[in-house]
Enzyme design. Structure first.
Site, PDB file in Angstrom:
ATOM      1  N   GLU A 331       0.824  -1.207   0.000  1.00  0.00           N
ATOM      2  CA  GLU A 331       0.000   0.000   0.000  1.00  0.00           C
ATOM      3  C   GLU A 331       0.862   1.264   0.000  1.00  0.00           C
ATOM      4  O   GLU A 331       0.658   2.184   0.785  1.00  0.00           O
ATOM      5  CB  GLU A 331      -0.961  -0.019   1.200  1.00  0.00           C
ATOM      6  CG  GLU A 331      -1.889  -1.208   1.169  1.00  0.00           C
ATOM      7  CD  GLU A 331      -2.937  -1.228   2.280  1.00  0.00           C
ATOM      8  OE1 GLU A 331      -2.692  -0.642   3.348  1.00  0.00           O
ATOM      9  OE2 GLU A 331      -3.993  -1.843   2.076  1.00  0.00           O
ATOM     10  N   ASP A 410      -8.436  -9.027   3.813  1.00  0.00           N
ATOM     11  CA  ASP A 410      -8.207  -7.931   4.747  1.00  0.00           C
ATOM     12  C   ASP A 410      -9.336  -7.801   5.754  1.00  0.00           C
ATOM     13  O   ASP A 410     -10.199  -6.942   5.610  1.00  0.00           O
ATOM     14  CB  ASP A 410      -8.074  -6.625   3.936  1.00  0.00           C
ATOM     15  CG  ASP A 410      -7.568  -5.480   4.791  1.00  0.00           C
ATOM     16  OD1 ASP A 410      -7.235  -5.717   5.952  1.00  0.00           O
ATOM     17  OD2 ASP A 410      -7.505  -4.353   4.269  1.00  0.00           O
ATOM     18  N   GLU A 438     -12.752  -2.392  11.961  1.00  0.00           N
ATOM     19  CA  GLU A 438     -12.697  -1.620  10.717  1.00  0.00           C
ATOM     20  C   GLU A 438     -13.801  -2.006   9.730  1.00  0.00           C
ATOM     21  O   GLU A 438     -14.529  -1.153   9.233  1.00  0.00           O
ATOM     22  CB  GLU A 438     -11.325  -1.823  10.067  1.00  0.00           C
ATOM     23  CG  GLU A 438     -11.199  -1.139   8.724  1.00  0.00           C
ATOM     24  CD  GLU A 438      -9.833  -1.356   8.089  1.00  0.00           C
ATOM     25  OE1 GLU A 438      -8.948  -1.936   8.738  1.00  0.00           O
ATOM     26  OE2 GLU A 438      -9.669  -0.946   6.927  1.00  0.00           O
TER      27      GLU A 438
HETATM   28  O1  GCW Z   1      -7.115  -2.904   6.291  1.00  0.00           O
HETATM   29  C1  GCW Z   1      -6.182  -2.059   5.765  1.00  0.00           C
HETATM   30  C2  GCW Z   1      -6.518  -0.745   6.354  1.00  0.00           C
HETATM   31  C3  GCW Z   1      -5.367   0.195   6.366  1.00  0.00           C
HETATM   32  C4  GCW Z   1      -4.216  -0.493   7.062  1.00  0.00           C
HETATM   33  C5  GCW Z   1      -3.863  -1.739   6.289  1.00  0.00           C
HETATM   34  C6  GCW Z   1      -2.780  -2.546   6.971  1.00  0.00           C
HETATM   35  C7  GCW Z   1      -2.577   0.484   8.476  1.00  0.00           C
HETATM   36  O2  GCW Z   1      -7.590  -0.232   5.645  1.00  0.00           O
HETATM   37  O3  GCW Z   1      -5.775   1.346   7.045  1.00  0.00           O
HETATM   38  O4  GCW Z   1      -3.106   0.357   7.221  1.00  0.00           O
HETATM   39  O5  GCW Z   1      -4.970  -2.574   6.189  1.00  0.00           O
HETATM   40  O6  GCW Z   1      -3.147  -3.474   7.691  1.00  0.00           O
HETATM   41  O7  GCW Z   1      -1.622  -2.268   6.809  1.00  0.00           O
END
Ligand code: GCW
Length: 861
Positions: A331, A410, A438
């Site tokens: 990311e 995720d 989340e």
């Molecule tokens: O789930 C995603 C989140 C990000 C997060 C990423 C991760 C910290 O939306 O906000 O970043 O995973 O776990 O690295």
């Protein structure tokens, strides 16, 4: 005086007690009087700060008597600060629960005593008590013993931290009213490393945090007042957590620069008495960004030297520093790929620096390409972790741990277990779970995640034949690894109750309990937590435990079905419904729903091949439509909407039914919770009620968005006739509007009929009205409006000329537009309506929020 007025009086009276602060309104003094007469407050108000460590007085005499024989003295052997903490905690707890103040001693007195110490210290003080000492450092032993004509309660461990954990175990037993008179038991945590990660930024915000601002940082520095940090460490220790990384894995390199070292040392000091080791997240590019080198190539000797020096400096200031967490090549983060190096190269350069000091590096396996070509049906983000890390098995240092999210995507509401967890044989691994909700309602929705984690930890990966559950793999037991762990992303904040929601704290508690003892059942954990948090009233315990145990399934029911993903807005807040946001972009959270069917084909033969990353015994089950469990069907296969599940329903009917059932269950919880009034203190009762009512409204938004979307896509009607039919609704855009105008809402499914109304002028109130045309009688009015974060519009509802309700839309929901994240319901219960009554909603805009309104639903009370 009309009946409506009487009713609105009663309702306003209720909302004075439970609702948000109101503005204006009628009949203030009379209302207050009614309120004072009706509200008896037998239970002390609580704000949730003490969480499960309330040590509430045990007022039932029979239960109190169980502890009559508890010695009056508590001895802390040796001078370990952690054991001293344990002694103080025991005194605090016993005083709170039993009303007795234990005497603190440092050597054995001439009377019965509770004795805290390491095995060595206890053996020395009481050689006549035999000890078997084969426990790991964080294990403990509790033993009632008679010696020298006296009674001892011994709390002993190989390491001081174990003594603290044993002490919390004794306190927990007392709080649960279990006798501690003749204990003889030992306990040993499953995985050696049980950490939480906080995703706090130096400016005090928290990535995916829903409980207020950071307790660690403010304004680019470590916070002055670390009182809450100490209290957090206490909570963590009480459930056996032994490490905490305090900053975002999207790490800010400044934290490694010199000015921060003494600040970090202050946090370590706050953690230390509780046996919690401080850790931080670091960025691989730090040698360049924080150290001034012209490279961060992990194989460059200058880079290695930089990490060595940096780590030496940290340990000089913080001798018990835990180590680092690293997110790389993910990311947008820098990573070893910049130099053609591997993740093992990156992890090892840091691991080697930490090794002489006993530190570890958790290297995250959350590595994937977020620019995948969505047009290629063979592409699959789910494959990424395994593809990146499996080839490196055996190439990591012994103090490096690969930290693997529980699922391959995720933290969705349901995912299969990550195949990587069963694939590493020569590498330490840790599982990463997300306590912060989340994708599961952001703590505004009750979603108790322990049952999910249980399923994951118990899942047999068949890594070496049958009998290799994830919990044993991550403990390093199956492949005899030096270490391993369970990590939870916690994200507590400054809200009094830590996570912004009282009920969400069960997830933090449950995470710690499971990490220490994965053999506990979800029910045991829910019961423990409920009793510790809300007391022993059997009605409270049974209602709340049932709600909690049901809640993950319920959340799944009204959000993402059958393994399709949460179906949320993945490009924004990850909160409200946003089905199409997953598709046609490179993020790879695809569900591939189209007009014929839905799901990702992950088979080897016709799909992405993801399934073949599992060991054969697991892969076989997922690969076949005949054996693939319904819950994961759409994760593994693409099927037509008419495909028949094992349950006997078609996929499309399952989508309709589960969404209606889920939304209905949340309404049932509101009724359940209301029935507990008077059994829980007012403050927490009201706060939880407000959340549950909100959830019941938002679950309906979810239900409608998903059902309408699939109805339109598939063209298959709901066999029960519900989806797309809302006979009780009056759309705002069809009302008589004055100052309001109709607007299209995006995504369309998140507003009834795809449209809402908004005020045209920011300065002037506007109204939407309609004539009630039903039969006379008691009615509930549901006003669906949008509460954005960029304004606090006011709403006032009239029946004829009588104000029946008014409120301010000042919640802080994650949306600046009318959509499925801001959609909110206000219910006005039990209004007496007659045909031709005029219902009028007056909206007063504020800021960029234009008093948006979706519809009004009139239902029989
Ligand atoms: O789930 C995603 C989140 C990000 C997060 C990423 C991760 C910290 O939306 O906000 O970043 O995973 O776990 O690295």
């Amino acid at each position: 005086m009309t009946i409506a007025w009487y009713e609105s009086l009663a309702r306003l009276e209720r909302s004075v007690r439970f609702g948000p602060p109101r503005w204006g309104g009628r009949g203030g003094a009379g209302l207050l009087l009614v309120t004072v007469l009706l509200v008896a407050a037998p239970l002390r108000s609580e704000d949730g700060h003490d969480a499960w460590l309330r040590y509430a007085s045990i007022d039932d005499a029979a239960a109190q008597r169980r502890f009559d024989t508890l010695p009056a003295v508590v001895v802390a052997l040796g001078d370990s600060p952690v054991i001293k903490t344990a002694q103080q905690e025991l005194i605090r707890g016993v005083r709170g629960m039993l009303g007795r103040t234990l005497r603190a001693e440092t050597s054995l007195p001439n009377e019965s005593a509770i004795v805290l110490g390491t095995f060595n210290a206890v053996r020395e003080a009481l050689p006549e008590v035999g000890w078997e000492t084969g426990l790991t450092p964080d294990g403990y032993r509790l033993k009632g013993a008679r010696a020298r004509g006296r009674t001892f309660l011994l709390i002993a461990a190989a390491h001081e931290r174990g003594v603290l954990y044993g002490t919390f175990a004794v306190l927990r037993k007392i709080a649960l009213r279990q006798s501690v008179a003749a204990l003889d038991e030992s306990s040993q945590p499953s995985a050696p490393l049980r950490w939480v990660n906080q995703w706090d930024n130096l400016d005090g915000t928290i990535e995916r945090g829903y409980g207020g601002r950071s307790i660690f940082f403010e304004g680019g520095r470590v916070a002055e007042d670390l009182g809450r940090v100490r209290d957090f460490a206490r909570l963590l220790a009480s459930v056996g957590i032994n490490g905490c990384a305090i900053n975002n894995v999207n790490a800010d390199s400044r934290l490694l620069t010199e000015p921060y070292l003494p600040q970090l040392a202050r946090i370590a000091e706050a953690f230390r008495p509780w046996g919690v080791r401080l850790a931080i997240s670091v960025d691989l590019s730090s040698p360049k960004t924080a150290g001034g080198l012209d490279t961060f190539d992990p194989l460059d000797t200058r880079v290695a030297q930089w990490w060595n020096d940096k780590v030496d400096q940290i340990y000089a200031a913080i001798p018990d520093f835990g180590g680092f967490v690293m997110k790389a090549d993910s990311e947008g983060r820098a990573g070893p790929s910049a130099y053609g190096r591997t993740h093992a190269d990156a992890a090892n350069v840091i691991a080697r620096a930490l090794k002489p000091h006993g530190g570890v590096v958790f290297y995250r396996a959350f590595v994937y390409d977020n620019h995948l070509d969505w047009r290629n049906p063979k592409n699959d983000r789910a494959r990424a972790a395994y593809e990146n890390f499996h080839p490196l098995d055996g190439r990591f240092e012994e103090n490096a741990i690969v930290q693997i999210k529980n699922g391959p995507i995720d933290f969705q509401v349901r995912e299969p277990v990550s195949p990587l967890l069963g694939a590493l044989e020569k590498t330490n691994e840790a599982i990463e779970l997300q306590i912060s909700q989340e994708y599961t309602g952001q703590q505004r929705h009750l979603c108790f995640l322990v049952p999910m984690w249980k399923e994951v930890l118990d899942f047999d990966m068949h890594a070496r034949g049958a009998g290799t559950p994830v919990k044993d793999l991550v403990a390093g037991r199956i492949f005899h690894q030096p270490t391993g762990g369970i990590v939870g992303v916690a994200n507590v904040g400054r809200d009094a109750n830590w996570l912004g929601s009282h009920l969400a704290m069960a997830n933090l508690y449950g995470f710690g309990r499971l990490a220490s003892d994965p053999s506990l059942t979800a029910r045991q954990i829910a019961e423990e937590w409920t009793r510790l948090t809300f007391g022993a009233d059997p009605r409270v315990v049974s209602a709340l435990v049932d709600m909690q145990l049901q809640s993950w399934r319920t959340y799944e029911n009204y959000t993402g079905p059958l393994g399709a993903g949460t179906l949320t807005d993945i490009l924004g807040s990850h909160y409200g419904p946003g089905i199409e946001s997953s598709e046609r972009n490179g993020w790879g959270q695809w569900h591939r729903a189209d007009q014929q069917g839905i799901g990702m084909d992950r088979t080897l033969e016709t799909g992405t091949g993801f399934i073949s990353q599992y060991r054969a015994a697991v892969a076989r089950v997922y690969a076949s439509l005949r054996t693939c469990p319904d819950d994961l069907l759409l994760f593994m296969h693409h099927v037509p909407y008419t495909f028949v599940l094992h349950s006997g329903k078609t996929v499309i009917q399952h989508i309709y039914d589960s969404h209606y059932e889920g939304a209905e269950e949340t309404q049932q919880w509101v009724r359940e919770w209301r029935s507990l009034e008077g059994r829980i203190d007012e403050q927490r009762f009201a706060a939880v009620l407000a959340r549950l009512e909100y959830q019941a409204g938002h679950a309906r938004v979810w239900r409608d968005a998903i059902c309408n979307w699939f109805l339109r896509q598939s063209g298959v009607p709901d066999a029960k006739g519900r989806a797309g039919h809302f006979p009780d609704r009056v759309e705002a855009e069809s009302m008589k509007l004055d100052g309001y105008r109709s607007v299209d809402v995006t995504p369309w499914g998140t507003a009834s009929g795809g449209k809402a109304v908004e005020c045209e002028s920011p300065a002037r109130p506007c109204t939407a009205s309609f004539r009630y045309q039903g039969k006379p009688g008691w009615r509930d009015l549901g006003i669906e409006y949008f509460d954005q974060s960029n304004g606090a519009s006011r709403f006032r509802v009239y029946v004829n000329d009588q104000v029946v309700d008014e409120w301010v839309a000042d919640d802080d929901l994650p949306a600046r537009q009318p959509n499925g994240s801001s959609s909110t319901r206000r219910t006005i219960a039990a209004l007496a309506l007659r045909p031709d009554d005029i219902i009028r909603i007056e909206g007063t805009p504020d800021g960029d929020e234009k008093a948006p309104l979706d519809y009004v639903e009139v239902k029989i009370h």
